[in-house]
Enzyme design. Structure first.
Site, short mmCIF file in Angstrom:
data_model
loop_
_atom_site.label_atom_id
_atom_site.label_comp_id
_atom_site.label_asym_id
_atom_site.label_seq_id
_atom_site.Cartn_x
_atom_site.Cartn_y
_atom_site.Cartn_z
N SER A 194 93.72 -95.14 -46.67
CA SER A 194 92.40 -95.47 -46.13
C SER A 194 92.56 -96.28 -44.85
CB SER A 194 91.60 -96.28 -47.13
OG SER A 194 90.39 -96.71 -46.52
N TYR A 210 90.91 -103.20 -53.22
CA TYR A 210 90.99 -101.81 -52.76
C TYR A 210 91.83 -101.72 -51.48
CZ TYR A 210 89.55 -97.32 -50.84
OH TYR A 210 89.56 -96.06 -50.30
N1 LIG Z 1 84.75 -91.90 -49.06
C1 LIG Z 1 85.36 -92.66 -48.14
O1 LIG Z 1 84.74 -93.20 -47.22
C2 LIG Z 1 86.85 -92.89 -48.21
C3 LIG Z 1 87.49 -93.50 -47.13
C4 LIG Z 1 88.86 -93.71 -47.17
C5 LIG Z 1 89.57 -93.28 -48.27
N2 LIG Z 1 88.92 -92.70 -49.33
C6 LIG Z 1 89.73 -92.27 -50.46
O2 LIG Z 1 89.52 -90.88 -50.68
C7 LIG Z 1 89.62 -90.60 -52.08
C8 LIG Z 1 88.34 -89.92 -52.55
O3 LIG Z 1 87.22 -90.67 -52.17
P1 LIG Z 1 85.76 -90.31 -52.72
O4 LIG Z 1 84.78 -90.90 -51.78
O5 LIG Z 1 85.68 -88.87 -53.06
O6 LIG Z 1 85.78 -91.20 -54.10
P2 LIG Z 1 84.97 -91.03 -55.47
O7 LIG Z 1 84.94 -92.38 -56.11
O8 LIG Z 1 83.67 -90.32 -55.26
O9 LIG Z 1 85.88 -90.05 -56.34
C9 LIG Z 1 87.04 -90.50 -57.01
C10 LIG Z 1 87.41 -89.50 -58.08
O10 LIG Z 1 88.57 -90.04 -58.75
C11 LIG Z 1 88.36 -89.95 -60.16
N3 LIG Z 1 89.13 -90.98 -60.85
C12 LIG Z 1 88.90 -92.31 -60.87
N4 LIG Z 1 89.79 -92.94 -61.64
C13 LIG Z 1 90.63 -91.97 -62.12
C14 LIG Z 1 91.77 -91.99 -62.96
N5 LIG Z 1 92.20 -93.13 -63.53
N6 LIG Z 1 92.41 -90.83 -63.20
C15 LIG Z 1 91.96 -89.66 -62.67
N7 LIG Z 1 90.87 -89.59 -61.89
C16 LIG Z 1 90.22 -90.73 -61.61
C17 LIG Z 1 86.86 -90.11 -60.35
O11 LIG Z 1 86.43 -89.61 -61.61
C18 LIG Z 1 86.32 -89.32 -59.15
O12 LIG Z 1 86.16 -87.95 -59.46
C19 LIG Z 1 89.92 -91.92 -52.76
O13 LIG Z 1 91.32 -92.08 -52.85
C20 LIG Z 1 89.35 -92.92 -51.78
O14 LIG Z 1 89.95 -94.18 -51.93
C21 LIG Z 1 87.58 -92.50 -49.32
#
Ligand SMILES: NC(=O)c1ccc[n+]([C@@H]2O[C@H](COP(=O)([O-])OP(=O)(O)OC[C@H]3O[C@@H](n4cnc5c(N)ncnc54)[C@H](O)[C@@H]3O)[C@@H](O)[C@H]2O)c1
Length: 253
Positions: free
Chosen positions: A146, A159
């Site tokens: 991230s 985080y």
């Molecule tokens: N959305 C953003 O702005 C953003 C920015 C930078 C990085 N990210 C990263 O991108 C990735 C996806 O982001 P997102 O916005 O889709 O997040 P989100 O929270 O919508 O989705 C996360 C998914 O991971 C699953 N999950 C959580 N804990 C788990 C576990 N213990 N085992 C298996 N699955 C598990 C959840 O059920 C969910 O489906 C993440 O790694 C997040 O940190 C997101």
């Protein structure tokens, strides 16, 4: 022309029930990959996999990536089903459920749970899948980091620390796995807006970050999935140990 080799690959995407992870899975199915979607949310991951065409194209698996026994059982299932894994996207994380707060108010339980998923998870899963990744000719691991790390974004210190750890994990994993022909890179998104409501950005922060980007529009999952597909494809065969920011020009490395 599509990305090289993807139509021959078996690729695991964790956290694929929703959000950006579902977007990675969708793009890979479009590229002709055989995709295994793994998520803690059984109903969600089954619904997403069936919307992508179901078994043969997209298979759902319930997995908690923080659980060693679960990761090992997952590896055993993949061994029986495919005998190799060509690509892994370590996308699952505690993210959209985080409540922003000053770091001195984060509880020990919140800290430990988040680290167990966001940091221990990718390490456990790569370790469990290693024989399968080695069995592939040139496997690629994509760890999802991230750009909240360089931004030093306030309100969710655990985080930010976990994703800083993911960036470091990639550097060392790439060195340890290079001798097996396995590449490891970090895809580091900037802010991405999905169908899932989250508390890790206020409306004011959202608007000011979009203004601060070189591209003044919000990113969606499709803005991330092309880079993931590239990193998993044979077109990135000489790329390893790198952190690739996909952020519309918000910050520079
Ligand atoms: N959305 C953003 O702005 C953003 C920015 C930078 C990085 N990210 C990263 O991108 C990735 C996806 O982001 P997102 O916005 O889709 O997040 P989100 O929270 O919508 O989705 C996360 C998914 O991971 C699953 N999950 C959580 N804990 C788990 C576990 N213990 N085992 C298996 N699955 C598990 C959840 O059920 C969910 O489906 C993440 O790694 C997040 O940190 C997101």
């Amino acid at each position: 022309m599509s990305l090289r080799g993807l139509d021959q690959k078996i690729i695991v995407v964790t956290g694929a029930a929703q959000g950006i992870g579902a977007g990675y899975a969708r793009r890979l199915v479009e590229e002709g990959s055989t995709v295994v979607l793994a998520d803690r949310n059984r109903d969600g991951v089954e619904a997403t996999a069936s919307s992508l065409g179901g078994p043969g194209k997209a298979t759902a698996y319930q997995l908690d990536v923080s659980d060693r026994a679960g990761c090992e059982a997952f590896a055993a299932q993949l061994t029986a089903a495919y005998g190799r894994v060509d690509g892994l996207v370590n996308n699952a994380a505690v993210f959209s459920t985080i409540r922003m707060k000053p770091f001195w108010e984060i509880t020990d339980e919140e800290w430990d749970r988040l680290m167990a998923v966001n940091l221990r998870g990718p390490w456990l899963l790569v370790s469990a899948l290693l024989p399968l990744l080695r069995a592939a000719e040139s496997a690629s691991v994509v760890n999802i980091g991230s750009d909240a790390v360089q931004l030093g974004r306030p309100g969710y210190l655990h985080y930010v620390v976990s994703k800083g750890g993911v960036h470091g994990m990639t550097f060392s994993m790439a060195r340890e796995l290079g001798e097996f022909g396995i590449r490891v890179n970090t895809l580091s998104p900037g802010p991405v807006y999905t169908e899932v409501a989250r508390e890790t950005v206020t409306p004011q922060q959202r608007e000011s970050m979009i203004r601060a980007q070189a591209l003044h529009r919000p990113a969606g999952p499709d803005d991330m999935s092309g880079m993931a597909a590239f990193l998993l494809s044979d077109d990135s065969a000489y790329l390893t140990g790198q952190t690739i920011s996909v952020n519309g020009g918000l910050v520079h490395r």
